[in-house]
Design an enzyme around this catalytic site. Structure first.
Site, mmCIF file in Angstrom:
data_model
loop_
_atom_site.group_PDB
_atom_site.id
_atom_site.type_symbol
_atom_site.label_atom_id
_atom_site.label_comp_id
_atom_site.label_asym_id
_atom_site.label_seq_id
_atom_site.Cartn_x
_atom_site.Cartn_y
_atom_site.Cartn_z
ATOM 1 N N VAL A 1 52.704 23.432 93.622
ATOM 2 C CA VAL A 1 53.314 23.959 92.477
ATOM 3 C C VAL A 1 53.243 25.468 92.847
ATOM 4 C CG1 VAL A 1 53.590 24.283 90.035
ATOM 5 C CG2 VAL A 1 52.966 21.877 91.059
ATOM 6 N N HIS A 2 54.243 26.042 92.786
ATOM 7 C CA HIS A 2 54.072 27.455 93.093
ATOM 8 C C HIS A 2 55.215 28.494 92.487
ATOM 9 C CE1 HIS A 2 56.228 27.221 96.882
ATOM 10 N NE2 HIS A 2 56.480 28.473 96.400
ATOM 11 N N ARG A 3 56.180 27.708 92.116
ATOM 12 C CA ARG A 3 57.642 28.621 92.211
ATOM 13 C C ARG A 3 57.579 29.162 90.903
ATOM 14 N NH1 ARG A 3 61.500 27.949 96.104
ATOM 15 N NH2 ARG A 3 62.929 29.086 95.026
ATOM 16 N N ASP A 32 57.729 22.037 94.339
ATOM 17 C CA ASP A 32 58.783 22.735 94.046
ATOM 18 C C ASP A 32 59.081 23.801 95.074
ATOM 19 O OD1 ASP A 32 56.600 24.575 93.850
ATOM 20 O OD2 ASP A 32 56.819 25.110 91.530
ATOM 21 N N ARG A 89 48.241 32.008 92.506
ATOM 22 C CA ARG A 89 49.279 32.470 91.272
ATOM 23 C C ARG A 89 49.217 31.335 90.247
ATOM 24 N NH1 ARG A 89 53.817 33.692 93.642
ATOM 25 N NH2 ARG A 89 55.090 31.822 92.879
#
Length: 356
Positions: free
Chosen positions: A201-203, A277, A236
């Site tokens: 998950v990073h978007r 994602d 992030r």
């Protein structure tokens, strides 16, 4: 024939390495590699290039940590200087980053031919910077190397038949990379369960939206009660979770440190299912014959959804959980259909560029 390759992110190095290996097979090709520095990555040491069998950049422009306008403008200026010095016949750009657009613009304004690898992809979401970059790059490229039939169809719908360019279906360079690195896969140093779901998950659309982020991780916690979820945690994403007071101590998710490509290949080979994602990981799941649940509302890789290898689950917990339950129980079939070519995309790119 002289080529300048413009890249700025670690995935682009892996893609470009596929074509670079094809270039080395020809006595008629010289390649100069330019790293814009867009994604600063401390892991890209000498060891990275040696382990990944990737040629080191001839130029590193060290442009990073800026807004879109400043970054693209500085890249345009510095790439132009390189091109004036090197005087290439072609400039190659990959994908949809600011480096992609800056490289194409700099070349085109100097009347140097441009080849775009991964052309024709569309998410139809104009709020994505990547969508803007890929559309503009396609429009000024002389050769558009498309990975899929859908990419070709997108360009036809945009009337590229009436534009002076060559549209070529060459397959996906990441399919070549997956085959090349398959036997070089390396297990992460972390303790990995014997049976697990691989998740990333990073978007920004998920991490910057508190509601979406909470919903996704609620779903992941629920899924972890049935099957361990291994999640290499992007810095992030970690920062965003800390900002909403996410309780890592009580989490059932198996968080691990970010992994390199060889470790990711191992995780892909050994997982039961992929949740992501990421754009690239959706394809890589297919390369390694794994079903995928995508936590987004749209995807560029629509053929994976149409053929049943991938499902768009958005960010609603019930939809994510039900999608995982369906996909993890599916029988494996159809993966041999080779939606992305036969692993010879690099050779096709070389042959085309030597003949147009």
């Amino acid at each position: 024939m002289k080529f300048v390759t413009i890249i700025g992110a670690r995935p682009q190095f892996i893609k470009a390495a596929v074509v670079s290996r094809a270039f080395t097979q020809s006595q008629h090709v010289e390649e100069i590699i330019v790293h814009t520095g867009q994604h600063f990555d401390s892991n890209m040491s000498d060891v990275f290039f040696e382990e990944m069998c990737i040629p080191k950049p001839h130029y590193n422009l060290n442009i990073n940590g800026l807004g879109h306008g400043a970054m693209t403008g500085q890249m345009l200026e510095k790439i132009e200087k390189v091109l004036l010095e090197e005087k290439p016949d072609w400039v190659l750009v990959y994908g949809d980053t600011n480096s992609t657009l800056a490289g194409a613009l700099a070349a085109k304004k100097l009347h140097i031919k441009v080849a775009h690898v991964e052309a024709g992809l569309r998410s139809f979401n104009m709020t994505m910077p990547e969508e803007i970059n890929r559309i503009l790059t396609d429009r000024i490229s002389d050769v558009l190397f498309c990975p899929t039939d859908k990419a070709i169809e997108n360009l036809k719908l945009e009337r590229y038949d009436n534009i002076d360019c060559h549209v070529v279906k060459n397959g996906d360079v990441m399919q070549d990379a997956a085959l090349f690195y398959l036997n070089r896969a390396r297990m992460p140093q972390d303790i990995i369960p014997s049976k697990f779901v691989l998740c990333t998950v990073h978007r920004a659309e998920n991490t910057d939206d508190e509601v979406r982020l909470k919903n996704i991780f609620y779903a992941l916690e629920t899924i972890s009660e049935q099957c361990p979820v291994v999640l290499p945690l992007h810095p992030r994403t970690k920062g965003k979770l800390l900002a909403i007071n996410y309780d890592f101590a009580k989490s059932k998710i198996c968080f691990i440190d970010p992994v390199g490509y060889l470790e990711m290949v191992w995780l892909l080979k050994n997982c039961e299912l992929v949740m992501t994602d990421s754009g690239g990981l959706q394809k890589e799941a297919y390369f390694f014959e794994k079903y995928c649940v995508t936590m987004r509302d749209e995807t560029e890789w629509v053929e994976l959804v149409e053929k049943g290898f991938n499902v768009l689950a958005g960010s609603e917990p019930t939809r994510i959980i039900s999608s995982v339950n369906v996909m993890i129980s599916k029988n494996k079939e159809g993966f041999e259909n080779r939606l992305y070519g036969n692993g010879d995309a690099g050779e096709k790119i070389l042959d085309t560029l030597l003949s147009v």
